[in-house]
Design an enzyme around this catalytic site. Structure first.
Site, PDB file in Angstrom:
ATOM      1  N   ARG A 107       0.742  -1.186   0.091  1.00  0.00           N
ATOM      2  CA  ARG A 107       0.114   0.023   0.041  1.00  0.00           C
ATOM      3  C   ARG A 107       0.868   1.248  -0.177  1.00  0.00           C
ATOM      4  O   ARG A 107       1.818   1.550   0.944  1.00  0.00           O
ATOM      5  CB  ARG A 107      -1.063  -0.022   1.148  1.00  0.00           C
ATOM      6  CG  ARG A 107      -2.136   1.019   1.085  1.00  0.00           C
ATOM      7  CD  ARG A 107      -2.920   1.013   2.242  1.00  0.00           C
ATOM      8  NE  ARG A 107      -2.254   1.764   3.342  1.00  0.00           N
ATOM      9  CZ  ARG A 107      -2.112   1.539   4.404  1.00  0.00           C
ATOM     10  NH1 ARG A 107      -2.882   0.489   5.036  1.00  0.00           N
ATOM     11  NH2 ARG A 107      -1.339   2.203   5.381  1.00  0.00           N
ATOM     12  N   GLU A 125       4.684   7.140   2.789  1.00  0.00           N
ATOM     13  CA  GLU A 125       5.192   5.725   3.104  1.00  0.00           C
ATOM     14  C   GLU A 125       4.924   4.705   2.096  1.00  0.00           C
ATOM     15  O   GLU A 125       3.846   4.740   1.274  1.00  0.00           O
ATOM     16  CB  GLU A 125       4.567   5.398   4.389  1.00  0.00           C
ATOM     17  CG  GLU A 125       5.241   4.248   5.117  1.00  0.00           C
ATOM     18  CD  GLU A 125       4.671   3.926   6.792  1.00  0.00           C
ATOM     19  OE1 GLU A 125       5.291   3.305   7.487  1.00  0.00           O
ATOM     20  OE2 GLU A 125       3.507   4.396   6.952  1.00  0.00           O
ATOM     21  N   ASN A 128       4.296   0.852   2.192  1.00  0.00           N
ATOM     22  CA  ASN A 128       4.212  -0.391   2.923  1.00  0.00           C
ATOM     23  C   ASN A 128       4.425  -1.813   2.322  1.00  0.00           C
ATOM     24  O   ASN A 128       3.849  -2.220   1.399  1.00  0.00           O
ATOM     25  CB  ASN A 128       2.784  -0.595   3.491  1.00  0.00           C
ATOM     26  CG  ASN A 128       2.358   0.825   4.447  1.00  0.00           C
ATOM     27  OD1 ASN A 128       2.982   0.801   5.529  1.00  0.00           O
ATOM     28  ND2 ASN A 128       1.865   1.652   3.853  1.00  0.00           N
ATOM     29  N   SER A 131      -2.721  -2.777   5.463  1.00  0.00           N
ATOM     30  CA  SER A 131      -3.977  -3.280   6.159  1.00  0.00           C
ATOM     31  C   SER A 131      -5.172  -2.256   5.662  1.00  0.00           C
ATOM     32  O   SER A 131      -4.810  -1.664   4.773  1.00  0.00           O
ATOM     33  CB  SER A 131      -4.204  -3.315   7.711  1.00  0.00           C
ATOM     34  OG  SER A 131      -3.603  -1.901   8.006  1.00  0.00           O
ATOM     35  N   LYS A 143      12.222   3.128   6.062  1.00  0.00           N
ATOM     36  CA  LYS A 143      11.979   4.579   5.539  1.00  0.00           C
ATOM     37  C   LYS A 143      13.485   5.187   5.081  1.00  0.00           C
ATOM     38  O   LYS A 143      13.355   5.784   4.385  1.00  0.00           O
ATOM     39  CB  LYS A 143      11.720   5.441   6.924  1.00  0.00           C
ATOM     40  CG  LYS A 143      10.389   5.279   7.309  1.00  0.00           C
ATOM     41  CD  LYS A 143       9.743   6.029   8.368  1.00  0.00           C
ATOM     42  CE  LYS A 143       8.542   5.794   8.963  1.00  0.00           C
ATOM     43  NZ  LYS A 143       8.504   4.429   9.900  1.00  0.00           N
ATOM     44  N   LYS A 178      11.351  11.027  11.535  1.00  0.00           N
ATOM     45  CA  LYS A 178      10.866   9.763  11.554  1.00  0.00           C
ATOM     46  C   LYS A 178      11.776   8.776  12.073  1.00  0.00           C
ATOM     47  O   LYS A 178      12.854   8.895  11.280  1.00  0.00           O
ATOM     48  CB  LYS A 178      10.324   9.515  10.332  1.00  0.00           C
ATOM     49  CG  LYS A 178       9.167  10.393  10.126  1.00  0.00           C
ATOM     50  CD  LYS A 178       8.321   9.824   8.510  1.00  0.00           C
ATOM     51  CE  LYS A 178       7.134  10.352   8.331  1.00  0.00           C
ATOM     52  NZ  LYS A 178       6.347   9.428   7.341  1.00  0.00           N
ATOM     53  N   GLU A 222       9.801   0.468  11.274  1.00  0.00           N
ATOM     54  CA  GLU A 222       8.345   0.202  10.785  1.00  0.00           C
ATOM     55  C   GLU A 222       7.274   0.546  12.173  1.00  0.00           C
ATOM     56  O   GLU A 222       7.896   0.241  13.460  1.00  0.00           O
ATOM     57  CB  GLU A 222       8.010  -1.119  10.323  1.00  0.00           C
ATOM     58  CG  GLU A 222       8.537  -1.323   9.037  1.00  0.00           C
ATOM     59  CD  GLU A 222       7.926  -0.578   8.069  1.00  0.00           C
ATOM     60  OE1 GLU A 222       6.962  -0.469   7.994  1.00  0.00           O
ATOM     61  OE2 GLU A 222       8.989   0.151   7.518  1.00  0.00           O
ATOM     62  N   GLY A 223       6.116   0.762  11.648  1.00  0.00           N
ATOM     63  CA  GLY A 223       4.928   0.532  12.835  1.00  0.00           C
ATOM     64  C   GLY A 223       4.402   1.709  13.405  1.00  0.00           C
ATOM     65  O   GLY A 223       3.707   1.798  14.212  1.00  0.00           O
ATOM     66  N   ARG A 253      -7.717   7.435   4.910  1.00  0.00           N
ATOM     67  CA  ARG A 253      -7.855   7.606   6.296  1.00  0.00           C
ATOM     68  C   ARG A 253      -7.862   9.142   6.525  1.00  0.00           C
ATOM     69  O   ARG A 253      -7.152   9.897   5.939  1.00  0.00           O
ATOM     70  CB  ARG A 253      -6.691   7.058   6.924  1.00  0.00           C
ATOM     71  CG  ARG A 253      -6.925   5.540   6.857  1.00  0.00           C
ATOM     72  CD  ARG A 253      -6.035   5.054   7.985  1.00  0.00           C
ATOM     73  NE  ARG A 253      -4.429   5.032   7.397  1.00  0.00           N
ATOM     74  CZ  ARG A 253      -3.434   4.387   7.749  1.00  0.00           C
ATOM     75  NH1 ARG A 253      -3.724   3.905   8.959  1.00  0.00           N
ATOM     76  NH2 ARG A 253      -2.167   4.556   6.999  1.00  0.00           N
TER      77      ARG A 253
END
Lengths: 538, 538
Positions: free
Chosen positions: B134, B154, B156, B161, B355, B418, B422-423, B510
């Site tokens: 994504r 980003e 992914n 998800s 990243k 940043k 991940e996460g 989102r």
């Protein structure tokens, strides 16, 4: 029913297997909308202030075995029953005779009858009636050696519910029984009933038969909507179906299964939900001087400019006496009855479902069946009559058979005393009957019907997942409901009727713990179930 | 973006209208599985001991307007991005260079890299890699007069998800915008954006475009499963796909949308869920002496006799450092990596999504894009490069551009620092950056990437229904994700790859409150949204 069957059913599983099965069901139900809003005993009001939470409907983890022959008999009878109740609702004179004694002792039925008389006086403006029925049965096995027979518990003429969820329970059980492979389920251990093959003693359908309840019920609403035809408003408003629902309904997803089906199959027919408390503010009927045809106009709460002419009012509320706790509820019922909308059901049809009618039908002297179903074969009428459980009037004086049995502690042991009214609950069982009757006056006896208790298979067992997530297992009693619908045209005062649609389709199985005499799925005491049909080898 | 658009969007509604809309959404979400398990702040553990309760996923009540051109650019780029990341994951040498400095400062990435090296040493036994990606973007509008452009936030490469729920949000918004009539919604007041017609200043798609995320993602798993081909077990076991999920996952219905889709379209392919904690007990690899091809054998917890050969492990877990809080988690990851199952993703692909890689790609000296995408047109590469947000390495010493900007309070104002990992979470914003950097040692700088803050449209507004049922409205920021998948064959050590499938399809929007710098949908700070495409009149 073979004892061998129930000795091994449901199959024994390890704790790991049970946990896996329960978790699978917990997740499947939410993902597929087999859900209810939780009642406050599951989540308190304070923990759920915005009423967003949902939980699984109470369901059995396994389908219940059910004799194929009895299931097919129930299916075969449904269209006959549909026609029978259409005929009863059309025969105002006959129904009036039955009501005569009830209105003296039952305010609820009396008020309904009064509304009917008022609307009759003013003149009904809608000839079409819609029935969405569910005929409920139990298996009767007087002793271990007898074959099970089918006995009717109740014939529902209003708010016949759980068709929407029942379809999903059948889907759930079928998925559990056949995934990933029709012959090797991962959720269920091997068992002859899960195989479509013939085992030594039984032949089984393998998994729940397709359940057509949603299609049957939604189609009835669609056909009624289409049969309403020309607008009675000028200029003509768009038309819609109203789902009349209880304020704070927790079983709404069952109802949404029908409205969603209509959206999918007939998107041009809008359906809206209206709670009882809003009938008088959101619907109106023009003054007769302006428009004598009395269309029911619905104004949408989200948009005062969105006005519709209501073709069908589908009652999922106003069926129980407790719902008429304000004068406004009675005013609302009268308001709907006098409108041009097709009522599902009309008051006459609602009253036809009273337990007193069911009891009168069982009498063979005279036999009312031949009167209402003059064109039906004797064989079918015999099958219909065989599905009646013995019932007795309590209004024919102290020497009548009903009163005599009810007051005899031994004889009463095999009976249940049921109030005439709709809505379930408050049944008096067995040895409590004589005591109860001694506590009320004889004049009140006629509020009740005495019914022989049906003796369900004694070895039936199942496991259920309750809405609070608890798993319970043990001896169970199941009740089979068959859905049917009937749309007909008739005029009050004439017994002529013209049936436009008469259809059978779909089933409900509700299973409750055997130690509970009472039970309704919504109250959490019983679970939604489906069935595996089997034939015992001959 | 025209100010006129946002001045009137979302349309003003009365309190009655808002309540109706919110109730409709509350019911639709539950009925259609647009749900999550509530977190303990919504229902306490004591009130939900059996974890049966569910609630709506947080959703916006209206779709967000989105410029058609930017949406189409993101769609057009997806297959190029898919190929780019497949190329990166195949180029172990290049990736090793990038990792070199990271492994010194980041245990998580270091451990992943170590596992890769161990498996390389032993020899990989699976040539196929599956990416389910994504790519996330924001609109960038430096000032009111500029047209919005697309900037990647980003990319992914693991656990991408919300595809399952995003499809349902688009369905929800489409239903709200078009029911009962495509041109007259009952839930939304009239607004030019809801009409497919052209208004004075904009042309709109009218309602959310079809979202193919579930089909795209499920098809990738199916194709990978089918490409695994011959069994590596003897006698051959049946094959299955494993969904690797977190213990106590609350976003499981998003995942179920994919497994359910596979059940519907390819019922012969079993899918099972396995929580991280059960990897080592429920899966095994035969000893190399017995079977050097290392099939991953899954034993079903409900049935020890049900054993499968795993074709694909779909990671919806083990993506975040916090999940590796036990040595067993690392052992499990190594165990899966060395197996013959197709990993979605392999460790190399997982690392490609760091990243740092994203930052290195933005550098133009040398340009890595030409190296990885030698057959891609210059025009496409320019469009790809234009979607990068300016990013800076923090590892090139105190005089480098990145460190200089980060330590300058004025320049830092437009940036975000940043972590490489991940996460999500733990980003440092604007004026906090210099202070934060002064509190850590210079050697730790390289754990971070400095990125220019994207400036989203300043007037965007929406209304959201949170999972606790609260309705919140205000200024919002949206992030667009485009789903894409890639299946390819390659050998570690060679840069040759053979792409078997490269597909784009489906989107996620989102939307979060503007005053929150952080946010993840699962954490409840942001809402799932869909979009209405519009073009401003020229």
């Amino acid at each position: 029913m073979g004892i061998s069957l129930w000795d091994s059913y449901p199959p024994k599983v390890s704790d790991d297997q049970l946990q896996y099965l329960a978790q699978t069901v917990k997740d499947w139900t939410i993902f597929n909308g087999l859900t209810v809003r939780p009642n406050p005993s599951i989540v308190s009001e304070e923990s759920n202030p915005n009423h967003v939470l949902a939980t699984n409907a109470p369901v059995t983890l396994y389908p219940s075995p059910f004799p194929k022959q009895c299931f097919e008999q129930a299916e075969d009878l449904q269209k006959v029953y549909n026609e029978l109740y259409a005929a009863i609702a059309t025969d105002e004179e006959w129904l009036g005779e039955v009501m005569k004694e009830l209105v003296e002792v039952d305010d609820f039925l009396a008020n309904l009858w009064k509304i009917h008389l008022q609307v009759k006086e003013e003149g009904y403006v809608q000839d079409l009636s819609l029935g969405m029925f569910r005929s409920d049965y139990m298996l009767h096995v007087p002793d271990d050696s007898s074959s099970p027979s089918l006995k009717q518990v109740e014939f529902n003429t209003i708010s016949s519910s759980f068709g929407g969820l029942a379809v999903r329970v059948a889907d759930l059980h079928r998925e559990l029984a056949t995934y990933p492979d029709p012959t090797h389920s991962i959720s269920y251990p091997p068992h002859p009933l899960f195989n479509t093959a013939t085992s030594a003693s039984i032949t089984s359908g393998g998994y729940p038969p397709t359940n057509e309840a949603v299609d049957t019920l939604a189609s009835a609403l669609i056909t009624a909507h289409q049969s309403y035809r020309d607008s009675r408003t000028s200029p003509p408003l768009p038309q819609c179906i109203l789902f009349l629902v209880q304020d704070n309904e927790r079983n709404l997803f069952d109802q949404m299964a029908l409205s969603q089906h209509i959206r999918t199959t007939n998107r041009e027919i809008p359906t809206f939900r209206i709670p009882t408390s809003k009938i008088l503010s959101q619907t109106s009927i023009p003054a007769s001087s302006e428009n004598p045809s009395r269309p029911l106009i619905y104004t949408h709460p989200a948009n005062p400019n969105a006005r519709y002419e209501v073709t069908v009012v589908y009652f999922r509320a106003l069926y129980a006496p407790t719902e008429y706790d304000t004068p406004a509820a009675w005013t609302a019922r009268h308001h709907l009855e006098r409108s041009a909308a097709i009522k599902c059901p009309s008051i006459l049809l609602h009253l036809s479902g009273s337990k007193k009618v069911q009891q009168v039908l069982t009498s063979t002297d005279p036999s009312h069946l031949e009167r209402f179903l003059p064109k039906t074969s004797k064989e079918t009428l015999d099958s219909l009559r065989a599905s009646f459980a013995p019932q007795y009037s309590m209004s024919e004086g102290p020497d009548s058979e009903g009163v005599r049995i009810a007051l005899d502690p031994d004889l009463a042991q095999k009976h249940v005393l049921k109030p005439q009214r709709e809505g379930g609950g408050n049944n008096i069982y067995r040895s409590n009957i004589p005591t109860f009757l001694k506590g009320i006056s004889e004049k009140e006896y006629k509020q009740y019907i005495l019914m022989e208790l049906i003796q369900p298979p004694s070895k039936a067992r199942n496991v259920a997942l309750r809405s609070d997530g608890q798993i319970v297992s043990g001896d169970v009693i199941s009740e089979l409901g068959i859905f049917g619908t009937c749309l007909w045209r008739s005029k009050v005062g004439s017994q002529e009727k013209n049936i436009l649609q008469n259809r059978m389709g779909g089933y409900l199985l509700r299973t409750k713990a055997r130690d509970s005499d009472e039970g309704g799925v919504a109250a959490g005491f019983s679970s939604l179930d489906s069935l595996i049909l089997y034939e015992e080898a001959v």
